[in-house]
Design an enzyme around this catalytic site. Sequence first.
Site, short mmCIF file in Angstrom:
data_model
loop_
_atom_site.label_atom_id
_atom_site.label_comp_id
_atom_site.label_asym_id
_atom_site.label_seq_id
_atom_site.Cartn_x
_atom_site.Cartn_y
_atom_site.Cartn_z
N GLU A 171 -103.93 3.59 -47.24
CA GLU A 171 -103.65 2.24 -47.72
C GLU A 171 -103.25 2.20 -49.18
OE1 GLU A 171 -107.13 -0.22 -47.07
OE2 GLU A 171 -108.49 1.31 -47.78
N ASP A 189 -103.64 -3.52 -47.46
CA ASP A 189 -103.66 -2.99 -48.81
C ASP A 189 -102.40 -2.20 -49.12
OD1 ASP A 189 -105.97 -3.89 -50.21
OD2 ASP A 189 -107.15 -2.85 -48.70
N CYS A 212 -104.20 -0.41 -38.58
CA CYS A 212 -105.27 -1.39 -38.39
C CYS A 212 -105.15 -2.61 -39.31
CB CYS A 212 -106.64 -0.74 -38.56
SG CYS A 212 -106.94 -0.13 -40.21
#
Length: 585
Positions: free
Chosen positions: A437, A461, A508
Amino acid sequence: MKGKSVTLQGVAASPGIGIGEVRVLNFDELRVSDRSVGAAEVGAEVARFEQALTEAARELGEIRACYAEDMGEASALILDAQLLLLSDPVMRESTIKVVRSELRSAAWAFRDVLAGARHHLESSENEYMRDRAADFLDVERRVLHHLLSRSSAGLRDLAGPSVLVAHDLPPSETVLMHPDKVLGFALETGGRTSHSVIVARSRGIPAVVGVHGALREVHDGDMLIVDGNDGVIEVNPDEATLHRYRQKLKDFQEFETRLEQNRDLPAVTLDGRRIQLLANIEVPEEAEGLRRRGAEGVGLFRTEFFYLNHASLPTEEEQYAAYSAVARAMAPDLVVIRTMDVGGDKVTSYMGASPEDNPFQGWRGIRYSLAHEDIFKTQLRAIYRASAHGELCIMIPMVTRIEEIERTRELCAEVRQELVGAGIPCSPDIKLGIMVETPAAVMIADHLAGVSDFFSIGTNDLLQYTLAVDRGNERTSHLYEPLDVAMLRSISRVVEEGHKRGIWISVCGEMSNDPLACVALAGLGVDKISTSPFGLPGIKSILRSISCAEARQWMEQALQLQTAAQVRQLLRAHLTQASEILRWA
Ligand code: PEP
Ligand code: MG
């Protein structure tokens, strides 16, 4: 006579359309007078208080047992915070102390002790903390009903199917909601992580929360439409509106039925590429409803709720109970537990972190954990112990350097050795993966893949760090675009480097909530998609309707395009048949 027609806007909390007669539920705070007791009555007053606590715990225990039988043990954890509070020695002693030293009634003293803690939660800046104030209020009401000998009217007394309207729904009432009696509900309060919303979603009850002024506008017997897709309620709708919503309800039900038929089918593309669909959860109670939506496991169990929801650090036992409940609920399927991702916007006072100028670039995720190895090891121990009950993986957030994974592996080995030495069962081989991320993780994905068992791309992120767009800033939200070519190239690179070293890649972040983006992810070669459980059936349908080889070709073109708008246009042009899914998604 029909009441006046009004449309009120709230927040869409649980999808679906509920149409029916209103039942207003009033769970107002009970009035408690500041009554003093004579010195001679103190003993009896304390005994009355103890009796009220016992009665309240017995009642709640019964409700919990019914709910656990109905929905499973992981769901019943929703009531454990309240049971814990009822047996909390500090709460008990503090109340008794006020009765004895100030000669106040037990009801007054108890209200005083609990309200202080509740107001503290209510004024928190964190949505999850604010939502937890409901537990305190619920316990307060239950105990006060006993102390004041009042009877309480609630969901148990519903005569027929109704649409509920309330200021809020106490958690212990919430678990009594059944879709055959509750067609939908609208609340004045409530956030996306409130218990009532979690239960509504897992039971398929449409809900809208945050409807300001609902109790002023809606009365018992009114006709009400709750539109849980668009976050709107229609009070006493005219014929045309009613007709439109009946049609919408029918369309939605047919759509859901078609999706349900897909529930037990795998997410396989037309040319046979299997993509595993997993769910993101934030609290253990969510695990139980996942199979209904076709989840094949949990791809991201965020564990921050433990750290943000507690006045002190969570114990190993508390964590173990939650992790093992989720592991059991999903066994033999995969559950990926992400270690504490505190910091950034998720800071709690007891962590002692002084405010940072740039918290998202500061002491966050794995950086915080490795600076507090005792706290981190407590969490790892709880996960290792829970691994005896299912297929658990560990995932670390905010990775930017290879040393972070190496040190975590050392800590995992220590924890395992300690447990084995003490004869405590745990899995011999828990997979350790990372969230990709940060741009750094993308750039050194080749190195990281050599020391990780899997990658899960956290697009929330990754987007903010790659595009330099604060994920919570409304002014720049138009730049927060997951199909931006910079993002697609990052994902493509991570998949390629991961696959070269034989590890699986999941996504995710919220990006995977968008079916169009899921087609892009399939074309980029990801192996698993983890997202909000509610989006899973739609994503599965769309994946089953495409050829992965074709999607790969589309993405090869997309990676050469210049703007996200061009990427969207390209995908939409290829997805005309999937328009129905795109409409409801
Ligand atoms: C992400 O960053 O994409 C992610 C899934 O984690 P969180 O939203 O909890 O930061
Ligand atoms: Mg993240």
